[in-house]
Write a protein that holds these residues in place. Structure first.
Motif, PDB file in Angstrom:
ATOM      1  N   SER A 256      34.002 -31.391 -11.810  1.00 52.37           N
ATOM      2  CA  SER A 256      33.760 -31.634 -10.387  1.00 52.37           C
ATOM      3  C   SER A 256      33.364 -33.085 -10.127  1.00 52.37           C
ATOM      4  O   SER A 256      33.797 -33.698  -9.138  1.00 52.37           O
ATOM      5  N   GLN A 263      38.693 -39.709  -6.462  1.00 49.11           N
ATOM      6  CA  GLN A 263      39.411 -39.588  -5.195  1.00 49.11           C
ATOM      7  C   GLN A 263      39.547 -40.954  -4.528  1.00 49.11           C
ATOM      8  O   GLN A 263      38.642 -41.780  -4.585  1.00 49.11           O
ATOM      9  N   ASN A 268      39.740 -38.417   4.745  1.00 48.28           N
ATOM     10  CA  ASN A 268      39.941 -37.017   4.389  1.00 48.28           C
ATOM     11  C   ASN A 268      39.442 -36.734   2.973  1.00 48.28           C
ATOM     12  O   ASN A 268      38.939 -35.655   2.681  1.00 48.28           O
ATOM     13  N   SER A 269      39.579 -37.735   2.070  1.00 48.50           N
ATOM     14  CA  SER A 269      39.073 -37.573   0.721  1.00 48.50           C
ATOM     15  C   SER A 269      37.556 -37.519   0.721  1.00 48.50           C
ATOM     16  O   SER A 269      36.955 -36.816  -0.078  1.00 48.50           O
ATOM     17  N   GLU A 271      35.680 -36.339   3.162  1.00 49.33           N
ATOM     18  CA  GLU A 271      35.313 -34.994   3.611  1.00 49.33           C
ATOM     19  C   GLU A 271      35.489 -33.987   2.487  1.00 49.33           C
ATOM     20  O   GLU A 271      34.659 -33.104   2.290  1.00 49.33           O
ATOM     21  N   GLN A 272      36.558 -34.140   1.720  1.00 47.47           N
ATOM     22  CA  GLN A 272      36.792 -33.267   0.575  1.00 47.47           C
ATOM     23  C   GLN A 272      35.693 -33.469  -0.466  1.00 47.47           C
ATOM     24  O   GLN A 272      35.241 -32.519  -1.113  1.00 47.47           O
ATOM     25  N   PHE A 275      32.591 -31.272  -0.108  1.00 42.82           N
ATOM     26  CA  PHE A 275      32.712 -29.904  -0.619  1.00 42.82           C
ATOM     27  C   PHE A 275      32.648 -29.889  -2.149  1.00 42.82           C
ATOM     28  O   PHE A 275      32.112 -28.947  -2.744  1.00 42.82           O
ATOM     29  N   ILE A 276      33.178 -30.940  -2.784  1.00 45.40           N
ATOM     30  CA  ILE A 276      33.069 -31.030  -4.237  1.00 45.40           C
ATOM     31  C   ILE A 276      31.618 -31.239  -4.638  1.00 45.40           C
ATOM     32  O   ILE A 276      31.121 -30.647  -5.603  1.00 45.40           O
TER      33      ILE A 276
END
Length: 321
Positions: A256, A263, A268-269, A271-272, A275-276
């Motif tokens: 993780s 990234q 958008n990365s 924001e991703q 979550f990671i």
């Protein structure tokens, strides 16, 4: 002159934007995060309790596992309570002092976990590749020294890196686009050159992330070679079961983190990335005790022994295993 001083002064509060861009998701995340947090506290607490109470688990492996469980409880507790407060209500703020404390502790425990996973891989290497000398190699004094070195090493890098970061002038910026205070994001708030801080961060990342991962890979390379040379299927199965839980935990933790930091720097990365980060700060600490208990006969046997004999006064046949 007063205006210039005000501009570089530290803010009284930081705004943790977190998941505020998706307000409909916050109530769902609150329930999920709370459930995983409670599960993490209970699961890791059980491992610590079992490792301390059952004399059959007074071995180097379970000594390190109890340390890892305590570390996971501390790490997730340094982040999750504030996250739950921010998910529950409209207030998305954290005090300057609270941010500093969270920053130091999460940095300390994150670095410590990287070293601990490497120490645990060395313990498995000694157990499988040097079984006849295992008790000599992993003697109690060495185990204690390795544990202390892990905790103190993580504390040292946190004190250096976090202090250098918190000394940076923030120029009135106080909005952090994350759900907890993290070094790279705080560095983005500053209005001065951060080259020294970046060098320190890269050096610390190499020492506390890359080197431990390298040691883990080398240890398991030797373990894999040793397992391949075991002739009996039963022997290979036992060796595999001994290591599979630790491999799963390492894969979850490092997987993780590596996925997050590789990234590209796009919105958008980013924001991703939240979550990671949610995965390795909330979910992984809860999965660790599940992995170790579900795949570990010794822990399950010890847990049954404690529940049935210690709590219910009933001694079954497993009490002497």
């Amino acid at each position: 002159m007063m205006m210039g001083i005000a501009n570089v002064s530290s803010p009284e509060v930081f705004v943790l934007l977190g998941f505020s861009a998706r307000p409909s998701l916050e109530s769902i995340l609150f329930i999920i995060v709370l459930g995983f947090y409670v599960g993490s506290i209970l699961g890791n607490g059980i491992i610590i309790l079992v490792s301390c109470m059952d004399v059959h688990l007074h071995t180097p492996m379970y000594f390190f596992l109890a340390n890892l469980s305590f570390l996971d409880i501390s790490f997730t507790t340094s982040i999750v309570p504030q996250l739950l407060v921010n998910l529950w209500g409209p207030q998305k703020t954290i005090s300057y002092g609270g941010c500093v404390v969270q920053f130091y502790i999460s940095h300390w425990l994150g670095a410590t976990e990287c070293v601990f996973l490497a120490v645990m891989s060395y313990d498995r290497y000694a157990a499988i590749c040097r079984p006849l000398n295992y008790t000599v190699i992993m003697h109690p004094q060495l185990c204690l020294c390795l544990a202390l070195a892990s905790w103190l090493g993580g504390l040292t890098t946190s004190m250096v890196g976090s202090t250098l970061t918190m000394l940076l002038p923030l120029c009135g910026n106080n909005r952090i686009d994350h759900f907890f205070c993290e070094m790279p994001l705080i560095m983005q708030l500053t209005c001065v050159d951060t080259s020294l801080n970046e060098v320190e961060m890269y050096v610390a990342s190499f020492i506390f992330v890359v080197l431990p991962l390298g040691l883990i890979l080398v240890s398991y390379g030797h373990i894999a070679w040793a397992v391949m040379k075991i002739r009996s299927a039963e022997g290979r199965r036992k060796a595999f079961n001994t290591c599979s839980s630790h491999v799963a935990v390492v894969a979850l933790f490092y997987g993780s983190i590596i996925f997050m930091y590789l990234q590209p720097a796009k919105s958008n990365s980013h924001e991703q990335g939240k979550f990671i980060a949610l995965f390795y700060t909330v979910i992984t600490p809860m999965l660790n005790p599940l992995i170790y208990t579900l795949r570990n006969k010794d822990v399950k046997t010890a847990l049954r022994h404690i529940v049935l004999e210690k709590c219910c006064g009933f001694a079954g046949p497993w009490g002497h295993i």
